[in-house]
Design an enzyme around this catalytic site. Structure first.
Site, mmCIF file in Angstrom:
data_model
loop_
_atom_site.group_PDB
_atom_site.id
_atom_site.type_symbol
_atom_site.label_atom_id
_atom_site.label_comp_id
_atom_site.label_asym_id
_atom_site.label_seq_id
_atom_site.Cartn_x
_atom_site.Cartn_y
_atom_site.Cartn_z
ATOM 1 C CG ASP A 1 -5.029 -2.751 2.319
ATOM 2 O OD1 ASP A 1 -5.060 -1.587 1.893
ATOM 3 O OD2 ASP A 1 -4.746 -3.036 3.501
ATOM 4 C CG MET B 1 4.517 -8.884 5.709
ATOM 5 S SD MET B 1 4.249 -7.271 6.472
ATOM 6 C CE MET B 1 4.027 -7.749 8.196
ATOM 7 C CE LYS C 1 -0.184 0.999 3.037
ATOM 8 N NZ LYS C 1 0.746 1.936 2.407
#
Length: 507
Positions: free
Chosen positions: A37, A168, A59
């Protein structure tokens, strides 16, 4: 019917490679296919074998990324080809990842898989910033949540929890602050934001619900961890910068390809972050003839001189290849240059008869423990490019010296891309050189990559550190300066010199 391949869903920890588990390291070293990733540290790619196929599926929220379905297909395809596949994810593979879809795809295709836990950034980032998630008086519990969609969360319930760790949530900080204050959190409630946890670029902002948005205005916070709770006020209690003299320093270590770096461990123990850049390729000589003839006549020699760990390794490996062992050295005394060379010799079950002071070849000549006239000396060495002073001076003083090629060293085909990017982005604080050849090949690789005219600009704001006088001389020849030179010409001595350079005020 199951294929012989297997997929490992593996957690890489945070961007500090020290958080990589031993199990994860072992599996990376055996990987045949690596699928990783965007948040995985590029530095980890050095651990996979040269034949490993590396696939970046990148990603990251808000940016173009490989569709999850395509990633699933890659895992199944390579597993069914019988490959050992590492699906490398940042943090822990089962915390806010897409592991479920990948596992279901593997199960449907009857592919073997294994989960390898990693250290989640939810735990590591606060610790690296000196913030405890629990405390006897301030926090009896904590919750970890994804804040990429704040409107979907139960803020009334979350506001009752002592400590919140939000992943996030960088782009949604204003909404997070608003929700918490609407549910009764005081404007003075502490908040911390940790960006790029574990990397040389780690940055921490500490504030309150009232001012944290203003303090980070205009900053692209992603990737970051947000910690909300009274425990943020304990940050200074848990930080001890004095214990890590090289903390915050990014050091580029030039080294031989395919050789583990003891030096890296020494520097990391002092708090430094390290990027290793291969600048030497060590390989067999163009011909074994000279060394084989010398080994056949070993009993005729009085002394064997070994000036490097490579010399030790190649000499004794060739001895074994010719069905000989250390008994063949009976009656031959051994002189070595440097502690590292002595250590490699000791690992072969032999103690050196002589180690000169200062750990350089010149000292071997000056302090040689026997009268040199008539002494028969065998000197296995690098085939080309080595210094000639040892052979010339021993011969001048009457010794009968036989120099034979035991190994060859050359420049790698191209510069390491991770090291190049770090140099171009100004992330490097120090470059270390442990031999003149590493200096010359570093300059050659950098010239080929960016052009020789750009080298002065790339190196102007960083420290050039040398292990000893000969290496320093080459630095001055090619870069017109050297900033740090070890007083003791060993890796330990160079580490100590860098600690002193970074902390000049300390005695």
């Amino acid at each position: 019917m199951r294929s012989s391949g297997k997929v490992y869903l593996l957690g890489a920890g945070v961007q500090d490679r020290g958080t990589l588990t031993q199990q994860a390291l072992n599996l990376l070293q055996q990987a045949e296919v690596l699928i990783y990733d965007a948040l995985v540290e590029d530095d980890l790619l050095q651990y996979v074998p040269p034949h490993c196929e590396i696939i970046d599926v990148g990603k990251r929220g808000g940016k173009p990324s490989t569709p999850q379905g395509q990633i699933n297909q890659l895992l199944v395809k390579y597993c069914q080809q019988g490959k050992r596949v590492i699906r490398l994810k940042s943090g822990d593979p089962l915390i806010f990842g897409r592991a479920r879809e990948e596992v279901e795809a593997l199960q449907e295709a009857h592919c073997a898989f294994e989960i390898v836990p990693g250290l989640s950034s939810a735990l590591a980032a606060p610790a690296l910033a000196g913030i405890p998630l629990t405390d006897k008086y301030l926090s009896g519990c904590f919750a970890v949540l994804s804040a990429h969609a704040p409107a979907t969360l139960n803020w009334q319930a979350l506001a009752q929890i002592d400590t919140l760790v939000l992943l996030m949530g960088g782009r949604n900080l204003p909404q997070i602050v608003e929700h918490l204050q609407n549910q009764g959190k005081f404007p003075s409630h502490p908040v911390a934001i940790i960006q790029n946890a574990g990397s040389p670029d780690q940055q921490t902002w500490v504030g309150t619900l009232a001012d944290i948005v203003e303090k980070t205005a205009g900053v692209a916070l992603s990737p970051c961890i947000i910690v909300v709770g009274e425990v943020v006020s304990l940050q200074n209690t848990f930080q001890s910068p004095q214990s890590s003299p090289l903390a915050g320093k990014m050091i580029l270590v030039t080294r031989a390809a395919d050789q583990a770096s003891t030096f890296t461990t020494l520097l990391e123990d002092q708090g430094a972050r390290v990027i290793e850049m291969p600048t030497l390729e060590i390989r067999p000589p163009s011909s074994w003839e000279g060394l084989d003839q010398a080994i056949a006549q070993l009993p005729q020699y009085d002394w064997l001189i070994l000036t490097s760990a490579n010399g030790v390794e190649f000499f004794f490996n060739r001895l074994a290849a010719l069905n000989q062992d250390i008994r063949h050295l009976a009656g031959v005394k051994i002189a070595v240059v440097g502690k590292k060379t002595a250590k490699f010799l000791q690992q072969r079950g032999l103690q050196p008869d002589f180690i000169p002071p200062n750990f350089v070849a010149d000292a071997l000549i000056e302090h040689f423990p026997a009268s040199l006239p008539g002494q028969k000396i065998l000197f296995p060495r690098v085939e080309t490019g080595g210094r000639t002073v040892l052979v010339e001076e021993l011969s001048h003083q009457g010794a009968d010296i036989t120099e034979v090629a035991a190994y060859e060293s050359g420049c790698p085909a191209a510069i390491d891309p991770t090291a190049l990017v770090a140099l171009q982005q100004g992330k490097i604080d120090v470059i270390t050189f442990a031999s003149s050849k590493t200096v010359r090949y570093f300059e050659q690789l950098l010239s080929e990559a960016v052009g020789s005219e750009k080298i002065p600009h790339l190196l102007e704001n960083l420290c050039l550190a040398s292990i000893g006088p000969q290496t320093s001389q080459t630095c001055r020849e090619l870069f017109q300066r050297v900033d740090v030179e070890a007083a003791e010409f060993t890796l330990e001595g160079l580490t100590e010199a860098l600690v002193n350079w970074a902390n000049p005020e300390k005695p």
